[in-house]
Scaffold this motif. Sequence first.
Motif, PDB file in Angstrom:
ATOM      1  N   GLY A  24     -55.980  21.795 -28.558  1.00 21.10           N
ATOM      2  CA  GLY A  24     -57.162  22.625 -28.741  1.00 21.10           C
ATOM      3  C   GLY A  24     -56.894  24.081 -28.394  1.00 21.10           C
ATOM      4  N   LEU A  25     -56.109  24.310 -27.334  1.00 23.98           N
ATOM      5  CA  LEU A  25     -55.712  25.671 -26.998  1.00 23.98           C
ATOM      6  C   LEU A  25     -54.922  26.309 -28.141  1.00 23.98           C
ATOM      7  N   TRP A  26     -54.018  25.544 -28.704  1.00 15.79           N
ATOM      8  CA  TRP A  26     -53.179  26.051 -29.784  1.00 15.79           C
ATOM      9  C   TRP A  26     -54.020  26.411 -31.017  1.00 15.79           C
ATOM     10  N   TRP A  27     -54.941  25.515 -31.376  1.00 10.86           N
ATOM     11  CA  TRP A  27     -55.723  25.717 -32.590  1.00 10.86           C
ATOM     12  C   TRP A  27     -56.954  26.595 -32.364  1.00 10.86           C
ATOM     13  N   GLY A  28     -57.345  26.769 -31.100  1.00  9.32           N
ATOM     14  CA  GLY A  28     -58.636  27.408 -30.852  1.00  9.32           C
ATOM     15  C   GLY A  28     -59.785  26.463 -31.138  1.00  9.32           C
TER      16      GLY A  28
END
Length: 449
Positions: free
Chosen positions: A135-139
């Motif tokens: 989720g951090l990677w994709w936003g």
Amino acid sequence: LWLAVVALLVLLLWRRRKAGGAGRVCVAVLGDLGRSPRMQYHALALARHGREVALLGYLQTRPHRDVLHSENIRLVPVAELRGLRVGPKLFQYVLKVLVQSVQLLYTLLRIDQPSYILLQNPPGLPSIAVAWVAGLWWGSKLIIDWHNYGYTIMSLSHGRSHPLVLLAKWYEELFGRLSDYNLCVTDAMKKDLWVNFKIKAVTLYDKPASYFKETPLDLQHNLFMKLAEDYEPFKPRAANGSADRSAFTERDGTSGNVLKARGRPALLISSTSWTEDEDFSVLLRALEDYERFIKEGAKLPALVCVITGKGPLKDYYNGLIQKLDFQHIQICTPWLEAEDYPLLLGSADLGVCLHKSSSGLDLPMKVVDMFGCCLPVCAIHFECLHELVKHNENGLIFRDSQELAKQLKMLFLDFPTLEGKLHSFRENLRASRQLRWDQSWDQTVLPLL
């Protein structure tokens, strides 16, 4: 190792972008998709509202045909790890978690960028942490759907004070707080998440899908004839010259109408994942008492007991069943296709639930499905069961095998008369007009998105 983790998190936070793909959602479970109906329902509800859904998990058993035929749902398989049997059990477990983490993260980062990741817990180790990193990677925003607690399930095998169980509890508390939204299955769990974990959740009760309903007699007959090809209890008790007959139904050769067979047995059904939180010896002992009641002269019908599902303890209980010497009871343990299971529930006379929540905070979805089919239930007692089963209204609650045996005797006395408790429970379920999954989901989850 910790420096590497910190460096990775700094990189991810720097890399974080605005959530893209507003129409895309990843629905994930580190388990068998075919045996994860609630996550399939999530995917179908999202697809119904025009979202593109990546449904991620193991593909051991076939999901429902509505999932397979949906143009908006794409299955994303995760290979299940087997054969990691190197070194002590603790080492095997740690190795499995590490390999699953890499495997799951790799899979999540290969899908199209989602705006939300909707994750089932349990199993949450390592999926919560991995989904958060993705989720951090994709936003993307992370939504956890709490079905139970992983650490309480683990405690069934190891005990509450085992270091692994304590570590799992710490892990669920820590990473559970990092989610953006949380769903749970009971108000009791909602309260517990806040009191013990300081996690705010919204209760989304399990509700039956639209295809869980009473089965018309024609479809009952077709199903029974199909099952009779493989399972002895569905075959007619005695040959009467009619080839179009099952143990429960027969088709009239002149009119073509399907009728209930005279002297038919009662059909009792239970479903299970054959795990430690369901003690099926309780049902087997109750059936032994039921057999004794008949031998003592009680006017009770013969009984066909169908126990559906797959799981690790199935062979163990099949061994116990084979040792039983019944004259008036037949037991079979089939695995049903996804489309046949609702039909069988809608054809049965009584459901039995032996699910005892490891946390005392989740409710058995099998009972939800049975109620959707207007099938009365006898369910074993645990802490928050009253949120679903109303004793003496839509079913009965029992605490041990003796109480269950007495309830079976009372419910099936003079079967199949349309009088008595069994009939009144079914009428109450018909009159209840309970919400279906789609309506409940639209009211509860859709506003979050």
